[in-house]
Design an enzyme around this catalytic site. Structure first.
Site, PDB file in Angstrom:
ATOM      1  N   LYS A   1     -66.163  63.045 -39.361  1.00  0.00           N
ATOM      2  CA  LYS A   1     -66.300  64.424 -38.880  1.00  0.00           C
ATOM      3  C   LYS A   1     -66.714  64.420 -37.412  1.00  0.00           C
ATOM      4  CE  LYS A   1     -68.543  68.821 -40.145  1.00  0.00           C
ATOM      5  NZ  LYS A   1     -69.506  69.479 -41.075  1.00  0.00           N
TER       6      LYS A   1
ATOM      7  N   SER B   1     -67.970  73.474 -43.571  1.00  0.00           N
ATOM      8  CA  SER B   1     -67.415  73.255 -42.249  1.00  0.00           C
ATOM      9  C   SER B   1     -66.666  71.927 -42.114  1.00  0.00           C
ATOM     10  CB  SER B   1     -68.553  73.282 -41.216  1.00  0.00           C
ATOM     11  OG  SER B   1     -69.483  72.222 -41.456  1.00  0.00           O
TER      12      SER B   1
ATOM     13  N   SER C   1     -71.395  72.315 -46.835  1.00  0.00           N
ATOM     14  CA  SER C   1     -70.252  72.000 -45.970  1.00  0.00           C
ATOM     15  C   SER C   1     -69.468  70.762 -46.368  1.00  0.00           C
ATOM     16  CB  SER C   1     -70.719  71.865 -44.514  1.00  0.00           C
ATOM     17  OG  SER C   1     -71.055  73.128 -44.000  1.00  0.00           O
TER      18      SER C   1
END
Length: 460
Positions: free
Chosen positions: A74, A149, A173
């Protein structure tokens, strides 16, 4: 073939690391332009690392647990010489100058980092639509959001672009996009995995964790990255289990006698088609010997407001370093609407005259929620229920902030309490994946992974 089996193929030289990298490179070339899961791809780096691993294997040298496996990270986790943008124009030209602790550990175990995945800007969102680089599309449900996210990390697994990915989970997330994309995602106990090198959203809530297509991948990645880190103040000293040795056992044996807590309020706030899928999943586990205990959680209405008040204040504090002086641009001048909203709300709430009215009361509510969750878990092994209360919306649909926040109502409690939680696919509603969430006691991460593995095995 699961991830552990693939790892053994590479170590036994039945599949080369180079072949693994080349295959994923082809898939990324084919799918990423439409899905937008990866923001940056470094094939040259991956190929070089793969050749090195293959050479060592040929020479009979020892290799790590993740040898030859291809991994996405990420974009808010530092990787040296990769762009760490957090999907924001604030940091669009920022190259990582060091490796986060989790990345160091991946490299020490010979994992091959392919690139950086898409996300909501600074992890502020639940859909991956707020990314400066455009939304990620859901490979499992085309046209719908992948969740957020960490949507890019979940989508990369769902699209078969890599073996494993890392995400960060502040209020769901990791679990939210795992549910929407039909993959596995795991949020460890707070402090079980180092946060050093993670760009904060809210430091008392954030936790790095893995995505995979199966429980063996979750187990292998978690045992590689978990453990005490002297560089990180929230890191805990604990004996990390050999998670990968705990998966692959008979599902009936694992679930027989396990007590599952079913919280009625979780289902009351969830859309009925999703509830039906979850009830079917719980029935399956009962048939395998699990005992179901009905529970009540009276503070569910407190969870979202408590979470977001704390999130706003901690995010505002975390963003003060993005002032345009040391690196990047001044955040308020270039960021998107959701990031700006959280900055303004955090600034307002943290003012002296309002702190007692909002922030301090949120901390008191968090303490109350923690005590209640401890009570819920006292006489059961795990809490089981839906991960997300509704299906994902279409990419581009305009949702009000409170509508977007509602995706997190069932996931934020694990972050507020610091407990481990995972999500795996329970079924589908009209072709759209639905996630089953399992939550457990602090540092009983292994129990959740075993239950996820058992559920996976009985549904093969």
């Amino acid at each position: 073939m699961n991830i552990l089996e693939k790892s053994e193929l590479i170590k036994n030289q039945e599949l080369t690391a180079r072949e693994n990298v080349e295959r994923f490179s082809e898939i990324i070339d084919q799918k990423n332009p439409q899905i937008n899961a990866f923001l940056e791809i470094n094939k040259e780096h991956a190929q070089k690392k793969a050749l090195e691993i293959d050479h060592r294997l040929k020479e009979g040298d020892k290799v790590g647990k993740l040898a030859g496996l291809v991994i996405g990270i990420k974009s808010n986790i530092n990787v040296e010489d990769f762009t760490i943008s957090a999907a924001s124009p604030t940091l669009e030209n920022y190259l990582g100058s060091y490796d986060a602790t989790v990345v160091k550990r991946i490299k020490e175990e010979d994992g091959i980092i392919m690139g950086m995945t898409n996300m909501d800007e600074f992890a502020a969102g639940s859909s991956t639509e707020s990314s400066y680089y455009g939304p990620t599309n859901n490979p499992a449900a085309p046209g719908l959001i992948p969740g957020g996210s960490s949507g890019g990390s979940a989508a990369a697994i769902a699209a078969g672009m890599c073996d494993l990915t890392l995400g960060s989970d502040t209020g769901g997330s990791i679990r939210n996009p795992a549910s929407h994309c039909g993959v596995m995602g795991f949020k460890p106990t707070y402090g079980a995995v180092s946060r050093q090198g993670l760009l904060d959203l809210a430091m008392s809530l954030d936790q790095i964790g893995p995505f995979a297509s199966d429980a063996s991948g979750i187990a292998l990645m978690l045992e590689s990255i978990a453990g005490w880190d002297p560089q990180e103040c929230t890191s805990m000293e604990w004996e990390v289990p050999s998670f990968s040795n705990l998966v692959g056992e008979d599902g009936k044996e694992t679930l027989n006698g396990m007590k599952l807590g079913i919280v009625k309020q979780f289902q009351e706030v969830t859309d009925k088609p999703i509830v039906k899928i979850i009830e079917k999943s719980i029935d399956q586990m009962q048939e395998m010997g699990a005992e179901v205990v009905e529970l009540s959680f009276d503070y569910i209405d407190l969870c979202l407001p408590t979470y977001y008040l704390i999130n706003y204040v901690e995010f505002f504090s975390a963003t003060r370093k993005y002032d345009g002086r040391k690196y990047g641009s001044k955040i308020e001048e270039v960021c998107g609407d959701e990031v700006l909203r959280r900055i303004h709300m955090g600034s307002y709430i943290s003012q002296k005259e309002f702190s007692g009215k909002y922030y301090k009361k949120a901390l008191q509510a968090r303490s109350l929620i923690r005590k209640e969750i401890t009570r819920l878990l006292k006489d059961v092994d795990l809490l089981a229920g839906p991960t997300v209360p509704k299906l994902p919306h279409k990419v581009g649909d305009t949702l009000e902030p409170l509508e977007m926040y509602a995706y997190d109502v069932l996931t934020v409690m694990a972050n507020l309490a610091g407990i481990p939680a995972g999500s795996l696919k329970a079924g589908e509603v009209k072709g759209v994946p639905v996630g089953l969430q399992m939550q457990g006691k602090p540092l009983e991460d292994a129990k959740i992974i075993q239950a996820m593995d058992a559920f996976e095995n009985i549904n093969k």
